[in-house]
Scaffold this active site. Structure first.
Site, short mmCIF file in Angstrom:
data_model
loop_
_atom_site.label_atom_id
_atom_site.label_comp_id
_atom_site.label_asym_id
_atom_site.label_seq_id
_atom_site.Cartn_x
_atom_site.Cartn_y
_atom_site.Cartn_z
N ALA A 1 0.84 -1.19 0.00
CA ALA A 1 0.00 0.00 0.00
C ALA A 1 0.88 1.25 0.00
O ALA A 1 2.07 1.18 0.31
CB ALA A 1 -0.91 0.00 1.22
N GLU B 1 3.37 -6.19 7.42
CA GLU B 1 2.76 -5.07 8.14
C GLU B 1 3.29 -4.87 9.55
O GLU B 1 3.35 -3.73 10.03
CB GLU B 1 1.23 -5.25 8.17
CG GLU B 1 0.52 -4.91 6.86
CD GLU B 1 0.46 -6.07 5.90
OE1 GLU B 1 -0.27 -5.98 4.90
OE2 GLU B 1 1.17 -7.09 6.12
#
Length: 260
Positions: free
Chosen positions: A66, A135
């Site tokens: 992202a 993440e």
């Protein structure tokens, strides 16, 4: 379908979608997610589209993650909204699309990129692909369904190991643990996807949509998959495709399905 971050075109009943941010390793920003939501909604409704092939531009990345700069200053409430909107409009929409969506993983599939691939119905990876959910290195966890879909695909122990170590795995390892369906040399990636899609296109479209719905129900805690299968099975009997398929079988000829 004119997009800034996607290339899309229908060829032989397949909607080819390429995430076209090669300089950013095809990272998912807000604009790209909005365009993905739009193109998947289009695919679901368009009768000409029988399936979707999703890939990334260039040789390096499917989607490398992202766009972190967009949410680095978010509050908890904003982060929750980001995940909820992304899941509803893109990732869940892909998983629930009545047309099969095949991910052609042509390089890095990390974070949101791996989550995007996992939302697809079938995954094919090139030999150079690397997959992972990094993440926790940012103080986050996967937020676009990654914890759920990875667990469904590879099991709880392997999912926790991949997520908590943040390690990348090779395409070969991904195939070994059931994360991808096939691994092929890079030059054979799209031909392999097209080979699978060419078979799917011969089958009854409404039956395929029912099959996707029933299979998805198998992993939903709030839905009885057997009941969904029974309902979808019954729906098939009211289609012209069912009449064509059974007639073709009895007449010893190839069926020609119209999706009606």
């Amino acid at each position: 379908m004119a997009y800034q971050n996607l290339l899309s075109e229908i060829r032989e009943s397949v909607l080819y979608v390429t995430i076209n941010r090669e300089q950013k390793l095809n990272a998912l920003n807000k604009a790209t997610l909005a365009e993905l939501a739009d193109v998947i909604a289009f695919a679901a409704k368009n009768e000409e589209v029988r399936a979707v092939l999703l890939t990334g531009a260039g040789p390096k990345a499917f989607v490398a993650g992202a766009d972190i700069s967009e949410f680095a200053d978010y509050s908890g409430a904003e982060g929750e909204a980001l995940a909820k909107n992304g899941q509803n409009q893109v990732f869940d929409a892909i998983e629930n699309c009545p047309k099969p969506v095949v991910a052609a993983i042509n390089g890095f599939a990390l974070g949101g990129g791996l989550e995007l691939a996992m939302a697809c119905h079938i995954r094919i990876a090139s030999e150079n692909a690397k997959l992972g959910l990094p993440e926790v290195t940012l103080g986050l966890i996967p937020g676009y369904g990654g914890t759920q879909r990875l667990t469904q695909l590879v099991g709880k122990g392997k999912a926790i190991e991949m997520i908590t170590t943040a390690d990348m795995i090779s395409a070969v390892e991904a195939e070994k643990i059931g994360l991808v369906n096939h691994v092929v040399p890079a030059e054979e990636l799209l031909p392999k996807a097209e080979e699978i899609l060419s078979k799917i296109k011969l089958r009854a479209p409404l039956a395929i949509a029912s099959a996707i719905s029933a299979v998805n129900a198998a992993i939903r805690y709030d839905e009885n998959g057997f009941e969904t299968e029974i309902k979808e099975f019954g729906k098939c009997f009211d289609t012209e495709d069912f009449k064509e398929g059974t007639s073709a079988f009895l007449e010893k000829r190839k069926a020609v399905f119209l999706g009606k």
